[in-house]
Design an enzyme around this catalytic site. Structure first.
Site, PDB file in Angstrom:
ATOM      1  CE  LYS A  58      17.617 -10.095 -14.160  1.00  0.00           C
ATOM      2  NZ  LYS A  58      16.413 -10.889 -13.862  1.00  0.00           N
ATOM      3  CG  ASP A 113      16.137 -14.621 -18.544  1.00  0.00           C
ATOM      4  OD1 ASP A 113      17.053 -15.153 -19.179  1.00  0.00           O
ATOM      5  OD2 ASP A 113      16.067 -14.697 -17.293  1.00  0.00           O
ATOM      6  CD  GLU A 156      14.322 -10.841 -16.675  1.00  0.00           C
ATOM      7  OE1 GLU A 156      14.718  -9.824 -16.060  1.00  0.00           O
ATOM      8  OE2 GLU A 156      14.864 -11.959 -16.552  1.00  0.00           O
ATOM      9  CG  ASP A 194      12.626 -12.280 -14.215  1.00  0.00           C
ATOM     10  OD1 ASP A 194      11.776 -12.771 -14.989  1.00  0.00           O
ATOM     11  OD2 ASP A 194      13.756 -12.779 -14.056  1.00  0.00           O
ATOM     12  CE  LYS A 238      19.716 -14.416 -16.512  1.00  0.00           C
ATOM     13  NZ  LYS A 238      18.595 -15.390 -16.495  1.00  0.00           N
ATOM     14  CG  HIS A 284      22.624 -10.852 -10.983  1.00  0.00           C
ATOM     15  ND1 HIS A 284      22.417 -10.893  -9.629  1.00  0.00           N
ATOM     16  CD2 HIS A 284      21.377 -10.749 -11.531  1.00  0.00           C
ATOM     17  CE1 HIS A 284      21.130 -10.822  -9.369  1.00  0.00           C
ATOM     18  NE2 HIS A 284      20.472 -10.731 -10.497  1.00  0.00           N
ATOM     19  CG  HIS A 301      15.699 -16.658  -7.655  1.00  0.00           C
ATOM     20  ND1 HIS A 301      16.039 -15.550  -8.380  1.00  0.00           N
ATOM     21  CD2 HIS A 301      16.095 -17.722  -8.400  1.00  0.00           C
ATOM     22  CE1 HIS A 301      16.625 -15.922  -9.514  1.00  0.00           C
ATOM     23  NE2 HIS A 301      16.655 -17.240  -9.554  1.00  0.00           N
ATOM     24  CD  GLU A 345      15.102 -11.701 -10.787  1.00  0.00           C
ATOM     25  OE1 GLU A 345      15.474 -10.640 -11.308  1.00  0.00           O
ATOM     26  OE2 GLU A 345      15.479 -12.819 -11.157  1.00  0.00           O
ATOM     27  CB  SER A 393      14.719 -19.426 -12.956  1.00  0.00           C
ATOM     28  OG  SER A 393      15.366 -18.192 -13.142  1.00  0.00           O
ATOM     29  CD  GLU A 432      18.530 -12.847  -8.596  1.00  0.00           C
ATOM     30  OE1 GLU A 432      17.854 -11.812  -8.722  1.00  0.00           O
ATOM     31  OE2 GLU A 432      18.795 -13.610  -9.529  1.00  0.00           O
TER      32      GLU A 432
HETATM   33  O1  LIG Z   1      15.842 -15.249 -14.164  1.00  0.00           O
HETATM   34  C1  LIG Z   1      16.790 -14.459 -14.067  1.00  0.00           C
HETATM   35  O2  LIG Z   1      16.737 -13.400 -14.690  1.00  0.00           O
HETATM   36  C2  LIG Z   1      18.022 -14.799 -13.292  1.00  0.00           C
HETATM   37  C3  LIG Z   1      18.798 -13.673 -12.705  1.00  0.00           C
HETATM   38  O3  LIG Z   1      18.053 -12.811 -11.910  1.00  0.00           O
HETATM   39  O4  LIG Z   1      17.845 -15.860 -12.408  1.00  0.00           O
HETATM   40  P1  LIG Z   1      18.662 -17.216 -12.675  1.00  0.00           P
HETATM   41  O5  LIG Z   1      20.102 -16.858 -12.660  1.00  0.00           O
HETATM   42  O6  LIG Z   1      18.253 -18.149 -11.574  1.00  0.00           O
HETATM   43  O7  LIG Z   1      18.236 -17.706 -14.022  1.00  0.00           O
HETATM   44 MG   LIG Z   2      14.848 -13.820 -15.712  1.00  0.00          MG
END
Ligand SMILES: O=C(O)[C@@H](CO)OP(=O)(O)O
Ligand SMILES: [Mg+2]
Length: 425
Positions: free
Chosen positions: A393, A317, A290, A244, A342, A370, A157, A166, A44, A207
């Site tokens: 996380k 994010d 989030e 999230d 990230k 992560h 996911h 999440e 995502s 995850e």
């Molecule tokens: O959205 C998120 O925060 C992440 C990690 O949990 O997912 P992705 O790595 O798929 O962007």
């Molecule tokens: Mg996110």
């Protein structure tokens, strides 16, 4: 030449936790130090993330190969960095950015660049006989992050009927990291039992959180609260919940319109999602939310924050993508009160540190994360301690690429002994 001069940089294509190719960098220093770093990959992803270079050759992994990124490391990055001291992180990262020459690292590939940047940090730490968290964070790096364990998955996911990506259990009331990890791992096992008793699937998402088909998104929260209680913990005091939404993934225009398509709850606007969040925050022990809205929904985000920002942590994010340019705008516009962090969204260690510092200096929190595609690399665990950001996380307790980070944090806690600190805020 110093003893920590780089004498070789190599790269290979390996597979991540989803079985997709990713980059591993191998670096050697003059004193014989050998280090490797592996790059994670998201599903995502935010529109303005640094560019992950993929080969596009459909005959190999459906176009997802990273041979070109590896070749860029060997043919372009290595010759430029050989002879440099691996501990000159800022200089190395600056050279990598300049060598690439694009705003989004699309020429060499952010995956190529980040792999080298991380490998340099790891090699330098090793060469200085220091654990990575101390090398990056100094003598003050003693704070363990609260492990926000993702125990129920939805959205992109998972293949189920939950829209929000999440649902995390957050053991902020535990006395230490290891106890916190135990609280949430036990909650994870209890949740499995509850799902099983109700005839719901206990298969897991990317995850490692369970991915059952539920009647509604709210049922996810109810189940988690029940799992917390049945594990012997007090919801809101020992363990709270973080969500999230990854709302970009169910937004129809990335701005103010949404379609909660997986659950079938249907069309909504920012204002409806904000009303829903208010209701849930009143009813349930939610501590952090989030991406409640999509990456272009700056206005909705600011409204969400003005409604709930004094009660919970509001994390951006996709909207900030670990980029100081967007985080600065967020700070000016009161878009959130925290940023997700990230490494591969921005593409070098130094720029990631700058994003964390910017948050700190402005009274925001930095939530280290992560990616949904991971490897066994534990860089993130050390990085979280170095940044002293207080929470991270790294998925659930059912997949070893996630546990590699939590287990590394247990080692760090053990090494720090009575110096280890653990608190939410
Ligand atoms: O959205 C998120 O925060 C992440 C990690 O949990 O997912 P992705 O790595 O798929 O962007
Ligand atoms: Mg996110």
């Amino acid at each position: 030449m110093t003893k920590s001069s780089i004498v070789s940089i190599d790269a290979i294509e390996i597979l991540d936790s989803r079985g997709n190719p990713t980059v591993r960098v191998l670096m050697e220093l003059d004193d014989g130090t050998e280090a490797s770093a592996s790059v994670p990959s998201g599903a995502s992803t935010g529109e303005y993330e640094a560019h992950e270079l993929r080969d596009g050759d459909k005959k190999r992994y459906g176009g997802k190969g990273v041979k070109k990124a590896c070749e860029n490391i060997v043919k372009q990055i290595a010759p430029t960095l050989l002879g440099m001291d691996a501990s000159e992180q800022a200089k190395i990262d600056r050279i990598l950015i300049e060598l690439d020459g694009t705003d989004d690292k699309s020429r060499l590939g952010a995956n190529a660049i980040l792999g080298v940047s991380m490998a340099a940090a790891k090699a330098a730490a090793q060469s200085h006989h220091m654990p990575l968290y101390r090398y990056l964070g100094g003598a003050e790096a003693k704070r363990l992050p609260v492990p926000c364990m993702n125990i129920l998955n939805g959205g992109e996911h998972a293949d189920n009927s939950v829209d929000f990506q999440e649902f995390m259990a957050v053991p902020h009331g535990a006395p230490s990291f290891s106890e916190g990890l135990r609280y949430v791992a036990e909650t994870f096992h209890t949740l499995k039992k509850l799902l099983h008793e109700r005839g719901l699937a206990t298969s897991v998402g990317d995850e490692g959180g369970f991915a059952p088909d539920l009647g509604s998104n709210e049922e996810a929260i109810e189940l988690i609260v029940e799992a917390i209680e049945k594990s012997g913990y007090r919801p809101g005091e020992d363990i709270s919940i973080a969500i999230d939404s990854a709302a970009t993934s169910f937004s129809t225009d990335k701005k103010g319109h949404y379609d909660l398509k997986w659950s079938g709850a249907g069309k909504m606007q920012s204002i409806d999602l904000i009303a829903l969040a208010k209701e849930w925050v009143d009813k349930y022990p939610i501590i952090l939310w989030e991406d409640p809205l999509a990456e272009e929904d700056w206005e909705g985000f600011a409204r969400f924050t003005s409604a709930l920002g004094d009660k919970i942590e509001v994390v951006g994010d996709d909207i900030f993508v670990t980029n100081t340019k967007f985080i600065s705008r967020g700070i000016r516009e009161h878009t959130a009160n925290a940023s997700l962090i990230k490494l591969n969204q921005i593409g070098t260690v130094s720029e990631t540190v700058a994003a964390v510092r910017l948050c700190e200096e402005n009274g925001w929190r930095a939530f280290l994360s992560h990616r949904s595609g991971e490897t066994a690399d534990t860089f993130l665990a050390d990085f979280a301690v170095a940044m002293q950001s207080g929470h991270l996380k790294s998925g659930s307790a059912s997949r070893s690429e996630r546990l590699a980070k939590y287990n590394r944090l247990l080692e760090i806690e053990h090494a720090l002994g009575t110096d280890a600190k653990y608190y939410w805020k």
